[in-house]
Design an enzyme around this catalytic site. Structure first.
Site, short mmCIF file in Angstrom:
data_model
loop_
_atom_site.label_atom_id
_atom_site.label_comp_id
_atom_site.label_asym_id
_atom_site.label_seq_id
_atom_site.Cartn_x
_atom_site.Cartn_y
_atom_site.Cartn_z
N PRO A 107 34.61 -6.64 -57.79
CA PRO A 107 35.26 -7.71 -58.57
C PRO A 107 35.36 -8.98 -57.74
CG PRO A 107 36.55 -5.68 -58.62
CD PRO A 107 35.48 -5.48 -57.60
N LEU A 112 38.54 -8.64 -52.53
CA LEU A 112 37.78 -7.46 -52.11
C LEU A 112 36.51 -7.83 -51.33
CD1 LEU A 112 37.97 -4.66 -54.82
CD2 LEU A 112 39.54 -5.23 -53.02
N GLY A 113 36.38 -9.08 -50.97
CA GLY A 113 35.28 -9.47 -50.10
C GLY A 113 33.94 -9.58 -50.80
N SER A 114 33.97 -9.89 -52.09
CA SER A 114 32.72 -9.93 -52.86
C SER A 114 31.66 -10.87 -52.25
CB SER A 114 33.06 -10.34 -54.29
OG SER A 114 31.98 -10.89 -54.92
N ALA A 116 31.32 -12.10 -49.18
CA ALA A 116 30.80 -11.64 -47.88
C ALA A 116 29.90 -10.42 -48.08
CB ALA A 116 31.95 -11.29 -46.94
N ALA A 117 30.22 -9.59 -49.06
CA ALA A 117 29.40 -8.39 -49.29
C ALA A 117 28.04 -8.76 -49.88
CB ALA A 117 30.14 -7.43 -50.22
N ASP A 158 36.65 -10.74 -42.89
CA ASP A 158 35.91 -10.18 -44.02
C ASP A 158 34.47 -9.84 -43.62
OD1 ASP A 158 38.21 -10.79 -45.36
OD2 ASP A 158 37.24 -11.81 -47.04
C1 MEV Z 1 41.20 -12.93 -46.80
O1 MEV Z 1 40.55 -11.70 -47.06
C2 MEV Z 1 42.24 -12.78 -45.77
C3 MEV Z 1 42.94 -14.07 -45.33
O2 MEV Z 1 43.68 -13.72 -44.16
C4 MEV Z 1 41.98 -15.19 -45.02
C5 MEV Z 1 41.13 -14.94 -43.78
O3 MEV Z 1 41.43 -14.08 -42.97
O4 MEV Z 1 40.12 -15.65 -43.65
C6 MEV Z 1 43.93 -14.55 -46.37
#
Ligand code: MEV
Length: 332
Positions: A107, A112-114, A116-117, A158
């Site tokens: 999603p 959930l890191g979409s 970067a994934a 991420d």
């Molecule tokens: C994002 O997944 C996590 C945050 O800490 C931002 C970051 O680490 O870049 C909010």
């Protein structure tokens, strides 16, 4: 054809504070993934992107099959391909003739890191196709380049957890520690249905930090202490101790101003249904919550979360396991 995949991720402890040099713990999430394939195109065709199965907001432009030479400047998928190919010595022109197909079940805009994934999957598929050996460290660094373009001031956690595909204890600027999970444990992960733009929430936190520096630094230190305690518990296999630490981390995130009523409704539902602890995960203000559960409670906690309004509920088992995320099939 060469294939690259990458999992989703959740931040277990330490979001936001990690942007300010404190430690954080993140883990990959099974069951959702981004996938890219690379296959040869017709001679002279250049690079084509096919992203019909990508959620709309991750698509580079209108339409879902297009040559990168016609994409608008800054098209996110083209940026990934260009950064990847340049690193692998394929400086264009001439453009190689490739068809890159991208899909994802992660999603979007939910923490959930979409993004970067998707970038990791594309870079892995290109590396496999070109027989270019790429370490997790290099993959992470390339994806970080992409993250910096689209997410402002990312901490780098991420890209790290997704490229290594293992639980990580992460401190910005320090070598990554792959976290040995002595006793695997289960998380239920629930979508509040509220979109949240990491870039915006991180910017808001920075604005508050600029005004109330002493208070925010103290909150970040409080979060750092929770993260260190969580690391010890994970290493010792005392995973039940993570529950109260998650609740403590959540209370600190509420003080930072990144929680939201929709998230807190889900957290209450999860705890009442027997979760050992629960917190928001990622930037907050929307997105996912995570709950620590005994294996036999996964279903009851998931149902309680659905009843409380979660739009999607996943579960994942957190363990240390190395996976490569690349494979090669009938390379042509
Ligand atoms: C994002 O997944 C996590 C945050 O800490 C931002 C970051 O680490 O870049 C909010």
């Amino acid at each position: 054809m060469a294939t690259g995949t990458a999992p989703g991720k959740v931040i277990l402890f330490g979001e936001h504070a990690v942007v300010y040099g404190r430690p954080a713990i993140a883990v990959p999430v099974d069951g959702v993934e981004a996938c890219a394939t690379v296959r040869p195109g017709e001679q002279g065709s250049g690079i084509w992107l096919e992203c019909c199965n990508l959620p709309a907001a991750e698509k580079g432009r209108e339409g879902c099959y297009y040559p990168i030479r016609e994409a608008p400047p800054g098209d996110p998928l083209c940026v990934v391909v260009t950064i990847g190919l340049t690193h692998m010595g394929m400086v264009t022109p001439p453009e190689p003739d490739l068809i890159i197909t991208i899909s994802s079940t992660i999603p979007i805009a939910r923490g959930l890191g979409s993004g970067a994934a998707v970038a990791t999957a594309i870079i892995r598929a290109l590396a496999t196709y070109l027989d270019y050996p790429l370490s997790p460290e290099e993959t992470s660094r390339l994806v970080f380049e992409v993250e910096k373009i689209f997410h402002g001031t990312p901490s780098g956690i991420d890209n790290t957890v997704i490229a290594y595909q293992q639980p990580v204890y992460y401190v910005r600027g320090e070598p990554v520690e792959l976290l040995k999970v002595s006793n695997p444990f289960h998380l239920v992960i629930a979508d509040s249905g509220v979109a949240s733009a990491t870039r915006e929430v991180v910017r808001e936190v920075r604005q508050h930090w600029e005004v109330e520096r002493v208070r925010y630094e103290a909150l970040f230190d409080g979060i750092a202490a929770v993260v260190r305690a969580a690391r010890e518990s994970i290493l010792k296999g005392e995973w039940r101790a993570l529950g109260p630490l998650m609740n403590e981390n959540q209370a600190l995130l509420e003080e930072l101003g990144v929680s939201a009523p929709a998230l807190e409704r889900l957290l209450t539902a999860a705890r009442s249904a027997g979760a050992l602890g629960a917190k928001l995960s990622g930037a907050g203000q929307g997105g996912f919550v995570i709950a620590l559960v005994e294996e036999e409670n996964i279903i009851s906690v998931s149902k309680a979360l659905e009843r409380a309004g979660a739009t999607q509920v996943l579960s994942t088992c957190v363990s240390s396991y190395p996976t490569s995320g690349s494979r090669e099939e009938e390379k042509g």
